[in-house]
Design a protein around this motif. Structure first.
Motif, PDB file in Angstrom:
ATOM      1  N   GLU A   8      10.102   3.490  -3.186  1.00 18.42           N
ATOM      2  CA  GLU A   8       9.012   3.571  -2.505  1.00 18.42           C
ATOM      3  C   GLU A   8       7.218   3.135  -3.051  1.00 18.42           C
ATOM      4  O   GLU A   8       7.183   3.806  -3.648  1.00 18.42           O
ATOM      5  N   LEU A   9       6.256   2.803  -2.827  1.00 16.44           N
ATOM      6  CA  LEU A   9       4.890   2.982  -2.985  1.00 16.44           C
ATOM      7  C   LEU A   9       4.329   2.594  -1.932  1.00 16.44           C
ATOM      8  O   LEU A   9       4.476   2.405  -0.692  1.00 16.44           O
ATOM      9  N   VAL A  10       2.506   3.307  -2.265  1.00 12.19           N
ATOM     10  CA  VAL A  10       2.020   3.256  -1.485  1.00 12.19           C
ATOM     11  C   VAL A  10       0.402   1.640  -1.964  1.00 12.19           C
ATOM     12  O   VAL A  10       0.275   2.286  -2.890  1.00 12.19           O
ATOM     13  N   VAL A  11       0.201   0.958  -1.066  1.00 16.24           N
ATOM     14  CA  VAL A  11      -1.184   0.503  -2.286  1.00 16.24           C
ATOM     15  C   VAL A  11      -2.350  -0.091  -1.245  1.00 16.24           C
ATOM     16  O   VAL A  11      -1.944   0.548  -0.459  1.00 16.24           O
ATOM     17  N   LEU A  20       3.567  -8.056  -5.828  1.00 20.22           N
ATOM     18  CA  LEU A  20       4.399  -7.170  -4.331  1.00 20.22           C
ATOM     19  C   LEU A  20       6.348  -8.504  -4.395  1.00 20.22           C
ATOM     20  O   LEU A  20       6.567  -8.351  -4.740  1.00 20.22           O
ATOM     21  N   GLU A  21       5.461  -9.579  -3.241  1.00 21.23           N
ATOM     22  CA  GLU A  21       6.137 -10.444  -2.757  1.00 21.23           C
ATOM     23  C   GLU A  21       6.607 -11.292  -3.965  1.00 21.23           C
ATOM     24  O   GLU A  21       7.680 -12.132  -3.922  1.00 21.23           O
ATOM     25  N   MET A  22       5.598 -11.614  -4.656  1.00 22.38           N
ATOM     26  CA  MET A  22       6.036 -13.194  -6.391  1.00 22.38           C
ATOM     27  C   MET A  22       7.385 -11.881  -6.814  1.00 22.38           C
ATOM     28  O   MET A  22       8.338 -12.854  -7.325  1.00 22.38           O
ATOM     29  N   LEU A  23       7.444 -10.473  -6.602  1.00 18.95           N
ATOM     30  CA  LEU A  23       8.582  -9.770  -7.753  1.00 18.95           C
ATOM     31  C   LEU A  23       9.903 -10.442  -7.064  1.00 18.95           C
ATOM     32  O   LEU A  23       9.722  -9.154  -7.661  1.00 18.95           O
ATOM     33  N   GLY A  24       9.433 -10.117  -5.917  1.00 20.94           N
ATOM     34  CA  GLY A  24      10.436 -10.184  -4.901  1.00 20.94           C
ATOM     35  C   GLY A  24      10.542  -8.614  -4.268  1.00 20.94           C
ATOM     36  O   GLY A  24      12.051  -8.012  -4.039  1.00 20.94           O
ATOM     37  N   VAL A  25       9.441  -7.994  -4.158  1.00 21.40           N
ATOM     38  CA  VAL A  25       9.684  -6.234  -4.504  1.00 21.40           C
ATOM     39  C   VAL A  25       8.928  -5.798  -3.021  1.00 21.40           C
ATOM     40  O   VAL A  25       8.440  -4.850  -2.784  1.00 21.40           O
ATOM     41  N   SER A  26       8.633  -6.791  -1.912  1.00 25.91           N
ATOM     42  CA  SER A  26       7.690  -6.370  -1.136  1.00 25.91           C
ATOM     43  C   SER A  26       8.620  -5.035  -0.167  1.00 25.91           C
ATOM     44  O   SER A  26       7.495  -4.168   0.088  1.00 25.91           O
TER      45      SER A  26
END
Length: 293
Positions: A8-11, A20-26
């Motif tokens: 879990e993270l905050v940006v 995040l979306e391109m890495l599949g971790v959104s």
């Protein structure tokens, strides 16, 4: 110490979201300041489902809500190296890491920051692969543009109050025009930020420019002429050769270009090549830019 992979993270910048979306971790994103700025349809669905918490304004984040979220990591940025909200968060034991993609001066330099995000999810190889693809696409487009038989002149920016703001010669916007085989009229200016010029000097130099790319926040020629009649004196305006990136917005008004363009300079370059040399990319459709009617 940051234990990876994080879950879990905050940006704090919309430019962080495409990585995040391109890495599949959104799905790891649990909080963000100013949710209305987010344009991505994928992330907006998670916002609408209540899976991403509103944290207020970036420089004045709701630290109590953030502490309750207790993410594994907060990724911040600070123009002057000081963010009081993030300093408070650090003192609670939540790790804060600063992303400096905004300091990069080249289009590909900004895109390479996907590797920074990859490190926190054990996805370094995937991040490398994604960046290499973007880099290759960019360089292929640049090579294609170099074969153009003409080099159109380009004007940029617009007035805010009595000052005309436009990119400096070494800015990434200036480099993109150059790589698209265009002649940015202020490419000889030093610096990577923006110029603040008097209207008279811009009119003198840019009146006969072939194209006008990025006319501030304007979304139509009518809006431009109604705001200031001087805009109608430029040849690019008269010939309807004005292209803007502000028409493409997310559901809540966030401008797509500000969010995604730094991550996908290859698409931006292809857009500009399509504008300046449409014969070189016959099948490409403008993604970020639109022709102002």
């Amino acid at each position: 110490i940051i234990n990876i992979p994080i879950s879990e993270l905050v940006v704090t910048s919309t430019t962080h979201i495409p990585s995040l979306e391109m890495l599949g971790v959104s799905e790891a994103l649990v909080g963000f300041p100013n949710l209305s700025y987010v344009s991505s349809e994928t992330t907006r669905k998670r916002i609408d489902a209540g899976k991403i918490v509103e944290l207020g304004k970036n420089q004045d984040m709701n630290t109590e809500v953030l502490i309750d979220l207790s993410p594994d990591l907060v990724i911040g940025f600070a123009v002057d190296g000081d963010n009081s909200a993030l300093s408070i968060i650090e003192k609670t034991g939540i790790p804060v890491v600063y992303n400096s993609d905004w300091t990069e001066t080249t289009p590909l330099g900004k895109a390479e920051w996907i590797k920074f995000f990859g490190a926190f999810f054990n996805k370094e190889e995937m991040a490398d692969s994604i960046f290499n693809t973007i880099e290759n696409q960019y360089n292929l487009a640049k090579e294609s543009a170099s074969k153009a038989l003409s080099k159109p002149t380009v004007l940029s920016g617009a007035m805010y109050r009595d000052v005309w703001y436009l990119p400096q010669g070494n800015s990434w916007a200036g480099q993109l025009i150059n790589d698209a085989n265009g002649k940015y009229l202020w490419d000889d200016s030093e610096g990577t930020g923006s110029l603040s010029l008097h209207l008279e000097s811009v009119l003198d130099k840019g009146r006969t420019a072939d194209f006008w790319i990025g006319p501030g926040q304007f979304t139509s020629l009518k809006q431009m002429s109604e705001t200031h009649s001087v805009y109608t004196k430029f040849d690019a305006f008269k010939k309807s050769n004005v292209f803007s990136f502000t028409n493409k917005k997310g559901a809540t008004g966030g401008v797509l270009y500000y969010e995604l363009a730094p991550n996908r300079p290859d698409i931006v370059l292809k857009d500009i090549i399509k504008i300046l040399h449409p014969e070189l990319l016959p099948t490409h459709e403008l993604y970020f830019f639109s022709h102002l009617e």
